[in-house]
Every structure is written in structure tokens, then in C-alpha cells.
Design a protein around this motif. Structure first.
Motif, short mmCIF file in Angstrom:
data_model
loop_
_atom_site.label_atom_id
_atom_site.label_comp_id
_atom_site.label_asym_id
_atom_site.label_seq_id
_atom_site.Cartn_x
_atom_site.Cartn_y
_atom_site.Cartn_z
N ALA A 7 0.83 -1.20 0.00
CA ALA A 7 0.00 0.00 0.00
C ALA A 7 0.87 1.25 0.00
O ALA A 7 0.60 2.21 -0.73
N SER A 10 2.83 1.57 -3.45
CA SER A 10 1.97 1.84 -4.61
C SER A 10 1.67 3.32 -4.78
O SER A 10 1.24 3.74 -5.85
N GLN A 37 -7.55 -5.27 -0.16
CA GLN A 37 -6.59 -4.28 -0.67
C GLN A 37 -6.24 -4.52 -2.13
O GLN A 37 -5.30 -3.92 -2.66
N CYS A 39 -4.84 -7.09 -3.53
CA CYS A 39 -3.51 -7.68 -3.65
C CYS A 39 -3.64 -9.17 -3.97
O CYS A 39 -4.48 -9.86 -3.39
#
Length: 58
Positions: A7, A10, A37, A39
Motif C-alpha cells: 500500500a 503503490s 486491498q 492484492c
């Protein structure tokens, strides 16, 4: 910790997929966190790797 780092990183990189490679299959809780998230999670399995989304990563 891997999901927090993804996070954070990114924010600075253009990406289409975020993925974490873990040393073993995670419990359900981390998988739910990763999914929330967006992912992908991969882990070793047999002679290859398992993934929450095999089409998302090579």
C-alpha cells in the motif's frame, strides 16, 4: 506487513497488479485482508506456486 508495504509503495509506482510472495499458504484472515486491498497472494506449492489469482501474475 507485506500488505502495508504494498500500500505504501503503490503511492509512488504505476502498477496494474500488487502481489505478495509468502513462504507458505496463509490463513484465511491475511487472505481476506489482501483481497480487501486488491492484492494477489502467492506461495510455494508442490514444484510451483499457488495464487489467489493465477491470471494476475506470471
Amino acid at each position: 506487513m507485506a500488505f502495508g508495504q504494498l500500500a505504501d509503495y503503490s503511492r509512488f509506482l504505476d502498477h496494474t497488479t500488487r502481489a505478495a510472495l509468502l513462504p507458505s499458504e496463509p490463513r484465511e484472515d491475511p487472505l481476506l485482508l489482501a483481497e480487501s486491498q486488491s492484492c494477489v497472494v502467492r506461495w510455494p506449492e508442490d514444484k510451483g506456486y499457488a495464487s489467489t489469482n493465477p491470471d494476475a501474475t506470471p
